[in-house]
Design an enzyme around this catalytic site. Structure first.
Site, PDB file in Angstrom:
ATOM      1  CD  GLU A 147      -3.540   3.723  -5.537  1.00 56.63           C
ATOM      2  OE1 GLU A 147      -3.752   4.939  -5.456  1.00 56.63           O
ATOM      3  OE2 GLU A 147      -2.882   3.100  -4.681  1.00 56.63           O
TER       4      GLU A 147
ATOM      5  CG  HIS B 267      -2.631  -0.464  -3.278  1.00 58.16           C
ATOM      6  ND1 HIS B 267      -2.914   0.846  -2.979  1.00 58.16           N
ATOM      7  CD2 HIS B 267      -2.893  -1.177  -2.155  1.00 58.16           C
ATOM      8  CE1 HIS B 267      -3.325   0.923  -1.725  1.00 58.16           C
ATOM      9  NE2 HIS B 267      -3.333  -0.289  -1.217  1.00 58.16           N
TER      10      HIS B 267
ATOM     11  CB  SER C 242      -0.876   0.074   1.249  1.00 56.68           C
ATOM     12  OG  SER C 242      -1.387  -1.162   1.596  1.00 56.68           O
TER      13      SER C 242
END
Ligand code: 3H9
Length: 696
Positions: free
Chosen positions: A454, A442, A421
């Site tokens: 992401e 992510h 993250s």
């Protein structure tokens, strides 16, 4: 109507509408890729074709069908906000309904919005068995504006019309048949079936006009509207369009059709001119743009992904695996110990079974998905995977160790992804022999549900690896967004200034309740402190109860780790309902005194400026540094990853609505208080000074 005159004057050289005859049936075919949106040329072509059928004594019935992937998917959204072009869609639908010969809609793919309204203008609807029908206008902050709110309840019934218009969720052909929206479901070649249907009904008179039907709207219990509103209060919170849809359907039960459509138009125009619809229409295109990768060399081909490896069967690893399993992609999942592996796969099974219990999956689908899963303790079994996603403990040394192991095992060309993250993808990539194959994927928790992904592009990530991850993301039902390498990427990085200022505001005099309320009133699903309690106040805590450097440490030291412990920033009862905590209040005041922070009354406006304007500033820095490809990507991340209200478009669109100079002025007002944590984005300052915007 002037459309027939204009059909001579404005007819484009090549119309997307063509016609052909099958016996005495005129087949009207639209070919307007990609989704047969009802753009001006299509509308014109339809009107002309109806006129042609009327004028031809040899034609006794008509079929309207589409080529390509779908029946009309709605009005052409790119035309919204531009000068209207004749003929208007409502007039086209009326023209179809008033045709003196029966018209049959042949529906495949998705009949959406204006597309469904065209179908409702037809006297009959024949649908392919896989077709879906819906009125998604509400998702664009609108309502069906071509007679749809008045015709749909007359054909499908009030309850179904409420559900379809106010939620925007489409229904399948079977459900459409059951509620009377579709007259026949067919399998195989659609157009010949629709022609056969047209031949059956060619002599039926009077023609079945949706607008003239009364049977489904007579004797409606008026409480249905209020009940429906109440049932969906949480879902509709903050949105204007669902309520206007309900109002319009209610009008259908109260007024004659001719008056109802006038009211519908009024409501439609009001919504269209409003800020919410502008934001939602912007977001529609933002979401689609997010999938496009800037600077991708031409002819880049994705790598094939037939099998995926996931390392770690914890909450994230399990959730990530489920995405692939549900899409029919086999997954090898690796854990360190048998117990953790069994626990992880057990959770996955239970999640699937819970979906089945809610009717979202069949028992067979559960077994099918779980059948694609191969649990193992042996790393070597990852050798034949085309993509390996690491979802282990968030620590650089641990990640590097895992990547080192993968490096030795993975086949050449396999994509190696980290679910980190925050951590530096480039550092991870540099630690192995094939940095070009490394990227970040992510996922957001719960990973099997949250739509955002992401995809983190490292300095050395190969273009084809990036393309593969983006395409795969879409395939498994995510909305993938490209992000560059920085601490927290796009989403979590923007969370940081919010968190810093929210915590400082506590010491300065605001309560968790006040800060959370301001965020909820803004439209967020919850405020920063409810979110901290839900996620776990102890996330990232150093675990030393004697080291107390901030309010969070103090809460963790006394076991207030959030909802899971029944106490965090709030107290929780057995039903997990929060209430303000005097203990927390005391801790906050104590800290403020110790740090010499003077407590004062904090206005809601200051909370907005310090927690939301700062996010805009961070978003601007993210753009400035090239971490996000475009401002709209930042918005997609926040809407899909953190529940930013879509009717405000996302932080960057919202900033444009507020005005960038207003944002800058607000931040300047707070600048002293926010030091040394805050610094201005140059991009934001420049844009504000030049009267520019991020998204418009
Ligand atoms: C309406 O009908 C109002 C009326 O009631 C009243 C009027 C008076 N227009 O989604 P995809 C583009 S409001 C223009 O990736 P998929 C899209 O931008 C409308 N363009 O494909 C994309 O372009 P690009 C109500 C549209 O296969 C490309 O098509 N209807 C429209 O994943 C492919 O789209 C809706 O809200 C449009 N209406 O999904 C339906 N629709 O390639 C909206 C799509 O340049 N559409 N494009 O990025 C959808 O839900 C999905 O596109 C659909 C296909 C399910 C059809």
């Amino acid at each position: 109507m002037t459309s027939e005159a204009s059909s001579v004057l404005d007819k484009p050289a090549t119309s997307p509408i063509s016609t052909r005859r099958h016996g005495d049936v005129l087949i009207i075919l639209s070919n307007n890729p990609p989704v047969n949106a009802l753009s001006a040329a299509v509308r014109l072509g339809l009107v002309d074709a109806i006129a042609q059928a009327e004028a031809d004594d040899g034609v006794n019935a008509l079929v309207i069908a589409c080529e390509g992937q779908t029946f009309f998917a709605g009005a052409d959204i790119t035309e919204f906000g531009k000068p209207p072009q004749q003929p208007w869609l409502p007039a086209v639908v009326d023209r179809i309904e008033n045709c003196s010969k029966p018209v049959v809609a042949a529906i495949h793919g998705t009949a959406l919005g204006g597309g469904l309204e065209v179908a409702l203008g037809c006297h009959y609807r024949v649908a392919d068995k896989s077709a879906r029908l819906g009125t998604p206008e509400v998702k664009l902050g609108l309502l069906p504006g071509a007679g749809g709110t008045q015709r749909l309840p007359r054909v499908a019934g009030v309850r179904k019309a409420l559900e379809m218009t106010a939620t925007g969720s489409p229904i399948g052909a079977k459900e459409a048949f059951d509620c009377g929206l579709v007259d026949r479901i067919v399998e195989g070649d659609l157009v010949p079936h629709a022609v056969a249907f047209a031949e059956e009904v060619r002599d039926v008179r009077p023609l079945a006009k949706s607008s003239e039907r009364q049977d489904r709207i007579a004797d409606v219990d008026p409480s249905v509207f209020d009940d429906f509103r109440k049932e969906n209060a949480k879902r509709f919170r903050g949105f204007e369009a669902p309520l206007r849809n309900i109002e319009a359907v209610k009008i259908a039960t109260e007024k004659p059709y001719s008056e109802g459509v006038i009211e519908e138009r009024k409501l439609f125009m009001e919504l269209m001119g409003g800020e919410q619809s502008a934001a939602q229409r912007y977001f529609f295109f933002a979401e689609r743009k997010a999938n496009k990768i800037e600077g991708l060399p031409e002819n880049t081909e994705p790598r094939p992904v037939r099998k995926v490896g996931v390392i770690g069967a914890g909450t994230m690893g399990g959730g990530i695996s489920m995405n692939f399993l549900s899409a029919g992609i086999p997954v090898t999942i690796v854990e360190m110990g048998q117990e953790a592996l069994d626990r992880g796969t057990g959770v996955m099974r239970r999640n699937y079974e819970a979906s089945a219990a809610k009717g979202k999956l069949t028992a067979q689908q559960v077994e099918q998905a779980m059948g694609y899963l191969q649990p193992t303790l042996d790393f070597a079994e990852l050798a034949d995977c085309d993509l390996i996603v690491e979802a282990v403990y968030e620590n650089m040394d641990v990640k590097k160790e895992v990547f080192g192991r993968i490096d030795k095992i993975a086949r050449p060309g396999a994509i190696l992804a980290s679910n980190t993250s925050y951590l530096d993808i480039d550092e991870i990539a540099a630690s192995i022999s094939r940095p070009e194959d490394v990227l970040g994927m992510h996922f957001f928790s719960p990973a099997n549900i949250m739509k955002l992904l992401e995809v983190v592009r490292g300095a050395k990530t190969a273009s084809d690896a990036l393309l593969t991850a983006m395409q795969l993301g879409k395939k498994i039902g995510k909305v993938p967004v490209v992000a560059g390498v920085c601490h927290g990427f796009i989403g979590n990085r923007m969370l940081m200034p919010r968190q810093i200022e929210a915590t400082k505001l506590l010491l300065e005099g605001a309560s968790p309740e006040q800060i959370d309320r301001v965020h909820v009133e803004f439209g967020m699903p919850m405020g920063p402190f409810r979110m901290a309690d839900l996620a776990g106040v102890d996330i990232g805590w150093h675990r030393d109860p004697n080291r107390i450097e901030n309010v969070r440490d103090a809460l963790c030291a006394i076991d207030r780790w959030g909802q899971k412990k029944g106490a965090g920033f709030y107290d929780y009862d057995e039903k997990r309902r929060p209430s303000p905590s005097p203990v927390v209040q005391h801790i906050i005041e104590d800290f403020a005194a110790r740090q010499g922070v003077e407590r004062r009354e904090i206005s809601d406006g200051e909370i907005v400026e310090r927690t939301l304007y700062t996010m805009v500033n961070e978003g601007a820095k993210i753009l400035e540094e090239g971490i996000a490809q475009r401002a709209s990507d930042v918005d997609v991340v926040w809407v899909y990853g953190y529940g930013w209200p879509v009717y405000r478009g996302g932080p960057m669109f919202w900033a444009d609505s507020v005005g960038l100079q207003t944002i800058v002025d607000g931040l300047k007002r707070q600048e002293e208080r926010m030091k040394p944590d805050f610094s201005f984005s140059k991009l934001l300052l420049d844009k504000a000074e030049n009267g520019e915007s991020f998204t418009r």
